[in-house]
Design an enzyme around this catalytic site. Structure first.
Site, PDB file in Angstrom:
ATOM      1  N   PRO A 161      16.274  28.716  95.633  1.00 12.62           N
ATOM      2  CA  PRO A 161      16.657  29.023  97.132  1.00 12.62           C
ATOM      3  C   PRO A 161      15.926  28.131  98.033  1.00 12.62           C
ATOM      4  O   PRO A 161      14.934  28.649  98.656  1.00 12.62           O
ATOM      5  CB  PRO A 161      15.807  30.445  97.076  1.00 12.62           C
ATOM      6  CG  PRO A 161      14.784  30.444  95.927  1.00 12.62           C
ATOM      7  CD  PRO A 161      15.488  29.454  94.859  1.00 12.62           C
ATOM      8  N   CYS A 162      16.505  26.978  98.132  1.00 11.97           N
ATOM      9  CA  CYS A 162      15.945  25.843  99.249  1.00 11.97           C
ATOM     10  C   CYS A 162      16.319  26.505 100.835  1.00 11.97           C
ATOM     11  O   CYS A 162      15.730  26.012 101.535  1.00 11.97           O
ATOM     12  CB  CYS A 162      16.701  24.771  99.059  1.00 11.97           C
ATOM     13  SG  CYS A 162      18.434  24.753  98.934  1.00 11.97           S
TER      14      CYS A 162
END
Length: 174
Positions: free
Chosen positions: A128-129
């Site tokens: 989850p950037c």
């Protein structure tokens, strides 16, 4: 052999790639990724891992999944892999700043390098950037200037990024 499948999503068509029993890449239409021109590249919607990835992604977009449970193989530098492992520790619905990530990996001066590692994340959404934002609460670049994707994913998770002065977040390219 690299197998792939295309999956519709609210942020655009996703292409998920697998090799040797691991996911190696997730591409969102418009992110600029060019798949390798290879005889090894095979469309295979029947691959069990790709079917599972599709199921989990659909659950995520419907609000039913908070954590992905998929085997990943992420190729990158030692630094990039450190950043990506840190991203996996950011809980659903929460954010961290680039500075927070730099400090967490033990290099508080590496804020820009954290941004570059985020940009080079081969498995966005799953790793989850999108949960990494500016220290001031602003959205920073996501695949270049695709902060609309980032805003959508954060909103889906119940997080609404706002600056201290309660203005809409501004997009900046990191």
């Amino acid at each position: 052999m690299i197998e792939y499948v295309r999956i519709p999503s609210p942020v655009g068509s996703l292409t998920v790639f697998a090799k040797n029993g691991n996911l190696i890449r997730l591409s969102i239409d418009g992110d600029g990724f060019q798949p390798p021109n290879s005889r090894e590249l095979v469309f295979n919607p029947e691959n069990p891992l790709l079917k599972e990835a599709e199921r989990q992604l659909k659950e995520y977009f419907s609000g039913k999944r908070k954590v992905f449970r998929l085997p990943l193989q992420m190729e990158g530098s030692v630094f990039q892999r450190k950043v990506w492992r840190c991203l996996l520790e950011i809980p659903y619905g929460e954010t961290r700043s680039y500075q927070d990530v730099a400090e967490r990996i033990g290099n508080r001066k590496a804020v820009r390098a954290v941004g570059q590692a985020n940009r080079n994340n081969p498995l966005p959404i799953i790793v989850p950037c999108h949960r990494v934002i500016g220290k001031d609460g602003s959205l920073k670049g996501y695949f270049g200037s695709k902060t609309d994707w980032k805003a959508y994913l954060l909103k889906l998770e119940g997080f609404s990024p706002q600056k201290a002065e309660d203005q809409p977040p501004r997009a900046e390219i990191m």
